[in-house]
Design an enzyme around this catalytic site. Sequence first.
Site, PDB file in Angstrom:
ATOM      1  N   GLU A 104      -2.299  10.601   3.269  1.00 26.12           N
ATOM      2  CA  GLU A 104      -3.357  10.888   4.223  1.00 26.12           C
ATOM      3  C   GLU A 104      -3.232  12.361   4.627  1.00 26.12           C
ATOM      4  OE1 GLU A 104      -4.176   6.698   6.494  1.00 26.12           O
ATOM      5  OE2 GLU A 104      -2.352   7.781   7.043  1.00 26.12           O
ATOM      6  N   ASP A 114       0.238   5.305   0.713  1.00 24.54           N
ATOM      7  CA  ASP A 114      -0.785   6.195   1.260  1.00 24.54           C
ATOM      8  C   ASP A 114      -0.398   7.666   1.220  1.00 24.54           C
ATOM      9  OD1 ASP A 114      -2.391   4.068   2.071  1.00 24.54           O
ATOM     10  OD2 ASP A 114      -1.561   4.008   4.089  1.00 24.54           O
ATOM     11  N   GLU A 123       0.845  -1.203   0.000  1.00 24.82           N
ATOM     12  CA  GLU A 123       0.000   0.000   0.000  1.00 24.82           C
ATOM     13  C   GLU A 123       0.872   1.242   0.000  1.00 24.82           C
ATOM     14  OE1 GLU A 123      -3.474   1.900   2.876  1.00 24.82           O
ATOM     15  OE2 GLU A 123      -3.225  -0.273   2.770  1.00 24.82           O
TER      16      GLU A 123
END
Length: 297
Positions: A107, A105, A103
Site C-alpha cells: 500500500e 499487501d 493476503e
Amino acid sequence: MEFDRRAVVAILVCVAVSAATAVADGNGSSFDELFQSSWASDHMIYDGELLKLKLDNFSGAGFSSKSRYLYGKATAEIKLVGGDSAGTVTAFYMSSEGANHDEFDFEFLGNTTGEPYLVQTNIYVNGTGNREQRNDLWFDPTTDFHTYGILWNPRQVVFLVDETPIRVFQNKEDKGIAFPGYQKMGVYSSLWNADDWATQGGRVKTNWSHAPFVVSYRDLKIDGCEVAVEASDEDELRRCSGSEWGKEGRYWWKAPEMEELTVHQSHQLIWVREKHLIYDYCFDATRFPSTPPECVR
C-alpha cells in the site's frame, strides 16, 4: 487501518490495453488476457502501452487477475501519483477469498508535496492482518517507473522493490505459527481515497482541487502456478507444491536457492531496515504487549 475493498460493487468487464506481460509458460500476453477491471472501468485510461487508474471525488478504480494462483511471483512497474497525493492509496496485492483469507499487501501512502511516500506492507493469515510495516524509499516513486514484486513459495513471502527485498515472512509452521501457503490467490491493484488514516494518521485530508489523481502501470507480470477452477484445492496444492515440478524446472520459485534470501539479498534487507524502516508492528508494545509469535527470533 483495515478496510473492506470487497464492499465495492464489482464490474467484471474485460479491458484491452497493450502491455508487456508474462505468464507461467513464458509466452507473452496482453493485459486483457491476464486481468480485468474489478470496479469503475470508466476510471481506467489506456495510453499506448500504459494502463492508468484515476481517482476523483466520484470514484477510484481497480483491476484483478482473471486466474488464481498457488505460489509464484507477481510484479508491476508503477509510477505513483505525483504532487500533492495526500489521502490517496495505491494498492498492489495478492489475496484469496472469504473471511479467512490470506493476503499480501503493498500500500503506497500518498503525502503532501515534497514529503516522501510511505510504503506499507501487510500480511493476512487466515483472515488476520495487523502485521504492518512501513518504509520510506531511496528514490522518488513519482518521477519514473519502479518494479514492485511479491514472491510467494512454500518457504517464504518476499516483498521486493526493484528486486531489493524490503520484507520477508518465513514459514515457521514447525514452531506452530500459521503460514499463508494453502489458499489460491488472485492479483489485484487499485487506487482509492483513504484520507481517514493514510496520511499522518488521517490528519491530512485529500485536496480534491488537485484531482484527478493518476497512477500509471506497465509490464504487469504473473509467473505462477495457475490453478484450474474445476480441480479440488487438495489436488492443486499437491500439483503446485510437488517436488516433481521443481525437478522439471517449470516452477523456478521452488528451487532450493529460492527458499531463502541469498547472502547479497540478506545484506540488502539489513540495509533497508537500518536506513528506511519507519514502523514495524513487531516492536509496537502498545498494540502488542506480548511480542507476536512470528516476530520472536
